[in-house]
Design an enzyme around this catalytic site. Structure first.
Site, PDB file in Angstrom:
ATOM      1  N   ARG A 167     -14.402  15.469  -4.758  1.00 27.02           N
ATOM      2  CA  ARG A 167     -13.188  15.138  -3.998  1.00 27.02           C
ATOM      3  C   ARG A 167     -11.975  15.730  -4.682  1.00 27.02           C
ATOM      4  O   ARG A 167     -11.803  15.615  -5.893  1.00 27.02           O
ATOM      5  CB  ARG A 167     -13.005  13.623  -3.893  1.00 27.02           C
ATOM      6  CG  ARG A 167     -14.009  12.898  -3.040  1.00 27.02           C
ATOM      7  CD  ARG A 167     -13.551  11.463  -2.781  1.00 27.02           C
ATOM      8  NE  ARG A 167     -14.684  10.628  -2.406  1.00 27.02           N
ATOM      9  CZ  ARG A 167     -15.303   9.786  -3.229  1.00 27.02           C
ATOM     10  NH1 ARG A 167     -14.869   9.661  -4.474  1.00 27.02           N
ATOM     11  NH2 ARG A 167     -16.320   9.076  -2.807  1.00 27.02           N
ATOM     12  N   HIS A 214     -18.189  21.551  -2.461  1.00 26.90           N
ATOM     13  CA  HIS A 214     -19.516  21.400  -3.050  1.00 26.90           C
ATOM     14  C   HIS A 214     -19.815  22.601  -3.943  1.00 26.90           C
ATOM     15  O   HIS A 214     -19.478  23.744  -3.587  1.00 26.90           O
ATOM     16  CB  HIS A 214     -20.593  21.302  -1.967  1.00 26.90           C
ATOM     17  CG  HIS A 214     -20.317  20.269  -0.930  1.00 26.90           C
ATOM     18  ND1 HIS A 214     -20.178  18.928  -1.231  1.00 26.90           N
ATOM     19  CD2 HIS A 214     -20.158  20.380   0.413  1.00 26.90           C
ATOM     20  CE1 HIS A 214     -19.944  18.252  -0.096  1.00 26.90           C
ATOM     21  NE2 HIS A 214     -19.921  19.114   0.895  1.00 26.90           N
ATOM     22  N   HIS A 217     -13.097  21.932   2.286  1.00 26.11           N
ATOM     23  CA  HIS A 217     -13.254  21.527   3.680  1.00 26.11           C
ATOM     24  C   HIS A 217     -13.049  20.024   3.830  1.00 26.11           C
ATOM     25  O   HIS A 217     -13.065  19.279   2.848  1.00 26.11           O
ATOM     26  CB  HIS A 217     -14.658  21.897   4.191  1.00 26.11           C
ATOM     27  CG  HIS A 217     -15.760  21.208   3.438  1.00 26.11           C
ATOM     28  ND1 HIS A 217     -16.263  21.685   2.252  1.00 26.11           N
ATOM     29  CD2 HIS A 217     -16.456  20.062   3.688  1.00 26.11           C
ATOM     30  CE1 HIS A 217     -17.223  20.891   1.815  1.00 26.11           C
ATOM     31  NE2 HIS A 217     -17.353  19.883   2.669  1.00 26.11           N
ATOM     32  N   GLU A 272     -23.843  24.067   3.828  1.00 29.81           N
ATOM     33  CA  GLU A 272     -24.113  23.239   5.006  1.00 29.81           C
ATOM     34  C   GLU A 272     -23.557  23.895   6.260  1.00 29.81           C
ATOM     35  O   GLU A 272     -22.786  24.860   6.201  1.00 29.81           O
ATOM     36  CB  GLU A 272     -23.485  21.852   4.827  1.00 29.81           C
ATOM     37  CG  GLU A 272     -21.973  21.869   4.668  1.00 29.81           C
ATOM     38  CD  GLU A 272     -21.404  20.546   4.168  1.00 29.81           C
ATOM     39  OE1 GLU A 272     -22.162  19.721   3.624  1.00 29.81           O
ATOM     40  OE2 GLU A 272     -20.201  20.339   4.323  1.00 29.81           O
TER      41      GLU A 272
END
Length: 315
Positions: free
Chosen positions: A194, A99, A174, A116
């Site tokens: 992705r 991200h 991740h 996150e």
């Protein structure tokens, strides 16, 4: 109203399963349920008020009608609602992804980036995830390994157990592995790049889109930071502060606290059942529920058996 019970939006991504329906009482409209967006003002998946006179409204509508004071003064620095909370059921491996940070995402995607944290709610034997690289690599090596399908060889593969916590700062490569139920607290963003997707195809029969060039731009190509924790919190950063609550119903069966004018309180119930009370109002809770206490609610209590994540926004 000081206490809102929320109803989530659901996502039927191809790697999802049925545990959120079978074990958490979530509703499913397709043949799988990968994620439920439990606390969300994001247009891609809003949460809805499920109780009281505002039942049926989106959380965003509730905030617009009652004013941003319900979020608290610590949220004034954010243009939009700051966080998004999810349950994730990974029946299959998620894609290897990254991200962007706020600067890159605002410039290229028109929304914020995503930092996150994950709390592992449940893990099958042998479950794992990927979190950063084993060691620092160059941008050229990163690109070459993506092209040659050897990226997994240099990723940090981590065995996972129930109760583990991971802090995923923007720019960290991740992936959640299969056999995991994750509670995720993140920035209010839906931007994902992705990098590798195991050659899978989507509902249209085509391979899902990769975002290689953007990923090369934003990825930190080294080992991930260990965590974003700050005792006594399990995660703490500019966007959210998360605490873990455990009431066993015997030795500890009640938590009392105060929701000040500074921040709302989000309660994501991982297990248990009982009652939450504030300002003369009471709502029952059970496993899988998402509860929102508005800023300035004052004194509250959680009573019963409760395994939960409590999220606030710090100064």
């Amino acid at each position: 109203m000081a206490i809102l019970k929320l109803k989530p939006s659901g996502k039927d991504y191809i790697w999802g399963g049925h545990k959120l329906v079978d074990n958490y009482g979530k509703e499913m409209t397709g043949d799988r349920l990968a994620e439920t967006w439990e606390l969300s003002c994001h247009p891609d998946g809003p949460s809805f008020v499920a109780n009281g006179e505002d039942a049926g409204k989106t959380l965003r509508q509730y905030i617009e009608e009652h004013g941003k004071k319900v979020l608290g003064t610590n949220c004034e620095r954010f243009e939009d609602f700051p966080i998004l909370t999810k349950f994730i059921d990974a029946q299959d491996n998620l894609s290897i992804q990254v991200h962007p940070d706020n600067e890159y995402a605002l410039k290229n995607e028109g929304q914020y980036g995503k930092t996150e944290m994950w709390y592992v709610v449940d893990a099958e034997e042998g479950a794992y995830l990927y979190h950063g690289f084993k060691k620092e690599i160059s941008k050229d090596e990163f690109a070459k390994r993506i092209e040659e399908d050897t990226l997994l060889e240099v990723l940090n593969k981590v065995p996972v157990h129930k109760g583990d916590v991971f802090f995923i700062e923007a720019g960290t490569i991740h992936a959640i592995g299969k056999g995991l139920i994750i509670a995720e607290i993140q920035q209010n963003s839906n931007v994902t790049y992705r990098v590798y997707d195991y050659g899978r195809v989507g509902k249209d029969g085509k391979k899902r889109e990769l975002h290689i060039e953007k990923a090369l731009d934003v990825t930190n190509r080294g080992p991930a930071k260990k965590d974003g924790s700050h005792y006594p919190h399990i995660a703490d950063c500019d966007y959210f502060t998360v605490d873990k609550l455990n009431l066993d119903g015997t030795t500890f069966n009640k938590l009392e606290g105060t929701v000040s004018e500074k921040s709302f309180l989000s309660i994501l119930v991982l297990d248990g059942e009982g009652t939450i009370t504030s300002n003369g109002e009471s709502v029952s809770y059970k496993k899988g529920d998402s509860i929102f206490l508005t800023a300035g609610s004052g004194e509250y209590s959680i009573e019963g058996v409760c395994d939960a994540l409590l999220t606030t926004i710090r100064e």
